[in-house]
Motif scaffolding. Sequence first.
Motif, PDB file in Angstrom:
ATOM      1  N   TRP A  37     -10.932  -5.497  -1.016  1.00  0.00           N
ATOM      2  CA  TRP A  37     -10.990  -5.424   0.454  1.00  0.00           C
ATOM      3  C   TRP A  37     -12.087  -4.454   0.898  1.00  0.00           C
ATOM      4  O   TRP A  37     -12.821  -4.723   1.856  1.00  0.00           O
TER       5      TRP A  37
ATOM      6  N   VAL B 111      -7.182  -3.304  -3.211  1.00  0.00           N
ATOM      7  CA  VAL B 111      -7.856  -2.322  -2.355  1.00  0.00           C
ATOM      8  C   VAL B 111      -9.369  -2.365  -2.578  1.00  0.00           C
ATOM      9  O   VAL B 111     -10.153  -2.374  -1.621  1.00  0.00           O
TER      10      VAL B 111
ATOM     11  N   LEU C 228       0.813  -1.219   0.000  1.00  0.00           N
ATOM     12  CA  LEU C 228       0.000   0.000   0.000  1.00  0.00           C
ATOM     13  C   LEU C 228       0.845   1.267   0.000  1.00  0.00           C
ATOM     14  O   LEU C 228       0.314   2.371   0.035  1.00  0.00           O
TER      15      LEU C 228
ATOM     16  N   MET D 101      -7.996   0.083   5.257  1.00  0.00           N
ATOM     17  CA  MET D 101      -6.880  -0.821   5.024  1.00  0.00           C
ATOM     18  C   MET D 101      -6.183  -1.240   6.313  1.00  0.00           C
ATOM     19  O   MET D 101      -5.428  -2.214   6.332  1.00  0.00           O
TER      20      MET D 101
END
Length: 409
Positions: A332, A329, A36, A262
Motif C-alpha cells: 500500500w 502495508v 493493522l 494507512m
Amino acid sequence: MPSTISWIDLDSKARDKTLRILSLFQEKESRDELGLGSVRDSFADQLFPGTSTIQTRLRYMLFVPWIYHSMEEQRLPAESFAIQADKLERDLVQPLMDSDDQAGVFGKTAGKRLKRLPSSVYWAGLGVWGIRITPFSQDEYHRRIDETYRRRNTLKALEKDAKARGDDIDVEQRMATLSWHPRLPAPPEDFPGALNFALSREEAEFIRDRIQVACPKSLLSFLALHCEPADSQAPWEHPDYGSFSEQHKELLTHARLFSEVMHGAALSYNVQLARLRNHEDLAAEHQVRFDEWTANLPLEEIRAWSVSRLWELTMDHGHTITAQTRSFVQQWIDHTRRSPNDLLSNVDALTLVRRREMKLKGTRSRFRNQRALEQWGGYSGVGRLVYRWPNVKVLLNDLSQGMNRDKQC
C-alpha cells in the motif's frame, strides 16, 4: 434486523474472554478491518503503556484495588470473593452518578446492569503500572485467594520466629504475598459512599510515581512528570513536542506516517463497499474524504520514510506483526508513493485492499457475503489512528488536577 451474538456461559473465564472480545467493538480505534491492530497497539503500548481505549477515568486505577484490598482485609473466602467483588463494583455506579462529574462512569446508561466491570478494563494496566502485584489473571486471583491467605499466615509465623531469633525480615518474601502495592493510598472513609473522580494530591502522587517507576522511558511518564495537559488531536501535535526525547520523536514520526498512509487504505475500503452497495451518496461522501486525504498527504516525507525502521520499532514489543501484514502495508505504501491520486482507479491498489479484507474475514467478507454487506453500517475504520490519545488525555488531565489539588483537600 440487528445482528446478535450468543454464547453458552460455561464458566467465568470463558465469559470474561467473550466480554473482552465484545467490548472491542465499542473501541473507537478498534475497527480493524484491514488487520493493522498489531502495529497500532505496538506503538500505543510503547508510548502509553498500561492504557487502553476503553479506560475512562484515572481514579478507577484506585477504585479497583480499594475494593479488592478491603475484601482481603475481611478475608472473604474464594467461594464468595468474585461474587462480592462484582457487587461492590456495581455499587460504584450510583455514587458516581450522583457526583458533579459523570463523564466516564461505567454503567452510566445500564446502571448496575452493566456488562463490563471496571476491574476487567483496568486489570492489565494496574499490573503494568505496578499497582497490582499479584501476577495472576483476574479470574485466577479470585480462585486462589484462599491460597494467598494461607501463604500470609505461614509468612506471619516465619516472621514471628525470625523476630524471636533477632533475624531480619525477608522483604522480598513479604512482597510475594501481597496483591497490591504496599503504599496504596487509603480510600476515603465513606468509600464507596459519596464518590467522585477527583484525585487527592496523595493519590495523584502515588499514581504518578508508579508510572515513573514502572514505565520510565515511556512518553506517558514524560507527560505525567513534565507537561501540562494539552487538547491536541494527536500526540505528535502536543505543544511540548519540541521538548520530547529523540526516541519519542522518532517513535511518533513513524506512528504519524503509518497513520497518515494507512488511513487511505481504510478510505479505499469504504469507497469500494459503498460502490458495491450502489449507495451513490455514501460513495460520494467517502470519495470527498479520500480527496481530502490525498490533498493533505505529506508525500515527500512518505517517499523518504524508512519502512524497515518502522518494523524495527514495532516488532517484538508484545504484538505479533505477521509477514502478511508487513507485505500488505509495504504494498500500500508503494502504491501511495507512486501516485496517491490514482489509488481509487488503480486496479492493483483496489484489489490489494479487497483481498486483504477477504483474507482476514473469510466467509464473512463484505466483498463476498451479501448479508454482511447489507449489514455494513457505512463507516468502517474511517477514524485516523492516534494510538489511544483521546483516552490518555483524559487520564493525564485527571492526574494534573490531582497534583494541583491542595494537600488538605
